[in-house]
Enzyme design. Sequence first.
Site, mmCIF file in Angstrom:
data_model
loop_
_atom_site.group_PDB
_atom_site.id
_atom_site.type_symbol
_atom_site.label_atom_id
_atom_site.label_comp_id
_atom_site.label_asym_id
_atom_site.label_seq_id
_atom_site.Cartn_x
_atom_site.Cartn_y
_atom_site.Cartn_z
ATOM 1 N N GLY A 153 0.828 -1.116 -0.013
ATOM 2 C CA GLY A 153 -0.242 0.253 -0.030
ATOM 3 C C GLY A 153 0.914 1.311 0.089
ATOM 4 O O GLY A 153 2.032 1.045 -0.191
ATOM 5 N N ASN A 154 0.238 2.653 0.197
ATOM 6 C CA ASN A 154 0.783 3.693 0.473
ATOM 7 C C ASN A 154 0.446 4.463 1.478
ATOM 8 O O ASN A 154 -0.756 4.138 2.036
ATOM 9 C CB ASN A 154 0.968 4.307 -1.076
ATOM 10 C CG ASN A 154 -0.415 4.701 -1.670
ATOM 11 O OD1 ASN A 154 -1.156 5.513 -0.937
ATOM 12 N ND2 ASN A 154 -0.703 4.025 -2.767
ATOM 13 N N ARG A 155 0.880 5.614 1.779
ATOM 14 C CA ARG A 155 0.509 6.463 2.709
ATOM 15 C C ARG A 155 -0.414 7.548 2.360
ATOM 16 O O ARG A 155 -0.655 8.276 3.440
ATOM 17 C CB ARG A 155 1.902 7.300 3.218
ATOM 18 C CG ARG A 155 2.775 6.554 3.814
ATOM 19 C CD ARG A 155 4.084 7.177 4.210
ATOM 20 N NE ARG A 155 5.285 6.350 4.671
ATOM 21 C CZ ARG A 155 5.515 5.882 5.664
ATOM 22 N NH1 ARG A 155 4.553 6.255 7.036
ATOM 23 N NH2 ARG A 155 6.561 5.034 5.998
#
Length: 400
Positions: A208-210
């Site tokens: 995923g990412n932030r």
Amino acid sequence: MDKPKVVLGVSGGIAAYKACELLRRLTESGHDVRVVPTESSLHFVGAATWSALSGHPVSTEVWDDVHEVPHVRIGQGADLVVVAPATADMLAKAAHGLADDLLTNTLLTARCPVVFAPAMHTEMWEHSATQENVATLRRRGAVVIEPAVGRLTGVDTGKGRLPDPGEIFEVCRRVLARGPVEPDLAGRHVVISAGGTREPLDPVRYLGNRSSGKQGYALARTAVARGARVTLVEANTGLPDPAGADVLHAGTAVQLREAVLKAAADADVVVMAAAVADFRPAEYATGKIKKKDGQEPAPIRLVRNPDILAEVAGERARPEQIVVGFAAETDNVLANGREKLRRKGCDLLVVNEVGERRTFGSEENEAVVLAADGGETQVPYGPKEALADTVWDLVSSRLG
Ligand SMILES: Cc1cc2nc3c(=O)[nH]c(=O)nc-3n(C[C@H](O)[C@H](O)[C@H](O)COP(=O)(O)O)c2cc1C
């Protein structure tokens, strides 16, 4: 300084009780609120409640305090009129200019922005009479926010629910901040993606990412306040639905692509604010990947995800459609941004510098908006909604 004057119109829907919370939010944030209920609405919430909570007398008709000419003065003095809930009947009366009680008179005398938050059963909302009334009100400059989807009166579920009062308050706050100007995105359909995709490795893990989705949500909320029909495609944000936006949910890049392309078919504007994973695991393990004693973990092989921004920009669903991209860069921010704008073929690219403690999850942002026609707009550090409004200013000036 005088407090901004808000008229809260309440018509006879089951959701009238939610207007108490909206009233509280408005008064606690420094607004002077005059509640004007309809006679029917008093079956749901009594005049004593409105009077005590607002600190003003409450009347439903034009024959009280006639010496003060309230049927004219209340509307004339308002900085904002918000009708929540707005019944099918109230939308019809407002669209046709009827004036048989204090609220409908107020709607005719007000020259300030007017927001309607409709709530009714799905059948009433979808009826062509209601839809034509809504279209008339929007054409005249009112902001009519789309009802939410969810539980309705009784056992029914569908579109027609009054959005969360906190979110209606946000629309009011933004419309008031814009002042008495025409909603420049009225009649426009805008599609916004927000959040970050998650690419599953196994049933419990993902890449995923932030991205928090806050910038995309700020774009959605500001677009609603500027009169647009908004479709928000969100990925993994966990944020409350903005009032007035149709919210679609996607988990992965592939799901987000499908939802965005479908919604973009009749869109005037597509804004890709979501952080879409460039790669996904080539294999998905149907059971949880286990560690094995004495063995190094197997490497994860990645494959490319579709480039949604390039696809939307390259194969425009409508020739006049405007496509806006976002570039999150950690270094060589402007040079990478210019290169990305060319490569993706979008009209505007919002370039911001990101990092572990920068931009992601924060309420503020700072960016440069690059335009395909050579323009460059610096947006100083400030609330994400200020950046959102700059994007809409640039979009609005490019719409035919
Ligand atoms: C229990 C009950 C719930 C109602 N809820 C709604 C509603 O949510 N939306 C709506 O448009 N009408 C609703 N109605 C119908 C309106 O109250 C009716 O159309 C009324 O004439 C509206 O008057 P007004 O627009 O002057 O407030 C409801 C009626 C009842 C009896």
